[in-house]
Design a protein around this motif. Sequence first.
Motif, mmCIF file in Angstrom:
data_model
loop_
_atom_site.group_PDB
_atom_site.id
_atom_site.type_symbol
_atom_site.label_atom_id
_atom_site.label_comp_id
_atom_site.label_asym_id
_atom_site.label_seq_id
_atom_site.Cartn_x
_atom_site.Cartn_y
_atom_site.Cartn_z
ATOM 1 N N PHE A 18 0.631 -0.773 0.175
ATOM 2 C CA PHE A 18 0.058 -0.197 -0.319
ATOM 3 C C PHE A 18 0.823 1.390 -0.344
ATOM 4 N N THR A 19 0.562 2.555 -0.329
ATOM 5 C CA THR A 19 1.009 3.592 -0.218
ATOM 6 C C THR A 19 1.378 4.276 0.647
ATOM 7 N N VAL A 20 2.442 4.685 0.943
ATOM 8 C CA VAL A 20 2.514 5.945 2.045
ATOM 9 C C VAL A 20 2.975 7.101 1.311
ATOM 10 N N VAL A 21 2.753 8.390 2.129
ATOM 11 C CA VAL A 21 2.719 9.679 1.937
ATOM 12 C C VAL A 21 3.475 10.642 2.638
ATOM 13 N N ASN A 22 4.211 11.189 3.139
ATOM 14 C CA ASN A 22 4.171 12.464 3.583
ATOM 15 C C ASN A 22 3.667 13.492 3.698
ATOM 16 N N THR A 23 2.785 14.865 4.653
ATOM 17 C CA THR A 23 1.981 15.368 4.280
ATOM 18 C C THR A 23 2.315 16.860 4.404
ATOM 19 N N GLY A 24 3.631 16.770 4.908
ATOM 20 C CA GLY A 24 4.412 17.856 4.932
ATOM 21 C C GLY A 24 4.548 18.310 6.217
ATOM 22 N N PHE A 25 4.576 19.652 6.110
ATOM 23 C CA PHE A 25 3.782 20.251 7.520
ATOM 24 C C PHE A 25 4.180 21.644 7.843
ATOM 25 N N ILE A 26 3.303 23.189 8.651
ATOM 26 C CA ILE A 26 3.425 24.351 8.227
ATOM 27 C C ILE A 26 4.495 24.811 9.327
ATOM 28 N N GLN A 27 4.130 24.823 10.314
ATOM 29 C CA GLN A 27 5.072 25.045 11.313
ATOM 30 C C GLN A 27 6.826 24.367 11.283
ATOM 31 N N THR A 28 7.926 25.059 10.914
ATOM 32 C CA THR A 28 8.845 23.913 10.892
ATOM 33 C C THR A 28 9.619 23.373 10.152
ATOM 34 N N MET A 29 10.741 23.277 9.074
ATOM 35 C CA MET A 29 11.052 21.900 8.992
ATOM 36 C C MET A 29 12.277 21.454 9.469
ATOM 37 N N TYR A 30 11.862 19.776 9.609
ATOM 38 C CA TYR A 30 12.917 20.043 10.564
ATOM 39 C C TYR A 30 14.200 18.546 9.604
ATOM 40 N N GLY A 31 15.028 17.659 9.588
ATOM 41 C CA GLY A 31 15.571 17.053 9.368
ATOM 42 C C GLY A 31 16.701 16.245 9.772
ATOM 43 N N PRO A 32 17.372 15.188 9.772
ATOM 44 C CA PRO A 32 18.648 14.719 10.237
ATOM 45 C C PRO A 32 19.744 15.818 11.159
ATOM 46 N N ASP A 33 19.982 14.710 12.228
ATOM 47 C CA ASP A 33 21.319 15.493 12.893
ATOM 48 C C ASP A 33 22.365 14.720 13.170
ATOM 49 N N GLY A 34 22.319 13.640 12.039
ATOM 50 C CA GLY A 34 23.637 12.968 11.298
ATOM 51 C C GLY A 34 23.856 11.916 12.987
ATOM 52 N N SER A 35 22.949 11.652 14.016
ATOM 53 C CA SER A 35 23.298 11.063 15.292
ATOM 54 C C SER A 35 22.361 9.495 15.362
ATOM 55 N N GLY A 36 20.910 9.397 14.212
ATOM 56 C CA GLY A 36 20.080 8.916 14.588
ATOM 57 C C GLY A 36 18.735 9.664 15.434
ATOM 58 N N GLY A 37 19.005 10.847 15.237
ATOM 59 C CA GLY A 37 18.287 11.912 15.784
ATOM 60 C C GLY A 37 17.825 13.206 14.766
ATOM 61 N N GLU A 38 16.770 13.951 15.151
ATOM 62 C CA GLU A 38 16.934 15.513 14.153
ATOM 63 C C GLU A 38 16.850 16.451 14.814
ATOM 64 N N GLU A 39 16.712 17.840 13.743
ATOM 65 C CA GLU A 39 17.438 18.843 14.468
ATOM 66 C C GLU A 39 16.754 19.422 13.522
ATOM 67 N N ALA A 40 16.042 20.871 13.952
ATOM 68 C CA ALA A 40 15.459 21.899 12.871
ATOM 69 C C ALA A 40 16.444 22.758 11.994
#
Length: 318
Positions: A259-281
């Motif tokens: 089945f298909t899965v889709v990310n809906t995005g965001f209105i408040q603040t983009m996050y991404g990988p922090d390089g250590s198995g977590g994320e950062e703003a």
Amino acid sequence: MTPPSRRSILTAGGLSLATIPLGGLTAGQAAARPKPTAAATLDVISDVQGDLADLGRALDNLAALGRSDALVIAGDLVAQGTVQQYEDLYGTLAAHSHPERVLAALGNHEQYNSDPFDAQVKRFLQYTGMPDVYSQTTAAGLPLLFIGTTAPAKNGTNPPFVTLGASQLDWLDGALATHADKPHVLVFSHHVLPGTVSGTVGPDAARFYDQDFVDEADLLTILGRHPNVVFFSGHTHWDLNRDDWAAKKVVEGGDPAGFTVVNTGFIQTMYGPDGSGGEEALSGAESQGLRLLVGEGGELTVESRDFRRDKLIRTLTL
């Protein structure tokens, strides 16, 4: 649909899962092809979390594209779930053009206050007009199913956030079986499935996103039987420019088509990988979401959109 560039295998709740990123067409590639003719449209955003300026910009962007049958907010409508925040949210909606129908899924930020869980849910239902935390309706000629937690988060602001419970899982199983003959069934959840879209899959994933659902194995087993499911989730705030913004999920014992899965995005603040198995703003200025185009023949095209720059990011036709 572009060929899969990567396949990942993981185990969730004892299930073997295969994830195939779909990528879709970039804006440049899409511009070189005829634009899909839409018989109906549906707009999807998530994670407003009090960012009313970006919400207004997103609504203006979407309205400029033409009429839509409904607006879906896939959770985290507000920052802490207070009465004033709901009032401010719906005041902003009233001040901008938007579809008459506004549908919503329950997120974790709706529960970030000290009120009892029942009061938090009651407030969400009162303002959104949704009949319950799980329900179904029809929009743009498609069945829409909404799911959400029936119990408070076990660890406050830390995962897991969602307990679906036996009654909701039985309802979901029955509803999907009822719509088995439909070309697409849209399922909206604020929370994200393990090992599916950006933030949950690949070498730079934030590991805690594999813990959103208490009963994830039961949920995946049900969804995995229905290749016409398109599952929309928010919560991660990861960039829709990534090629893992959408994916096929194949569940052991389920339909081999997945089945298909889709990310809906965001209105408040983009996050991404922090390089250590977590994320950062990464940026509070970015804001992204979706417009869905439903064709006369039943085909569904998902457009991811950049609201800051008012432009198309990617398209994916199912």
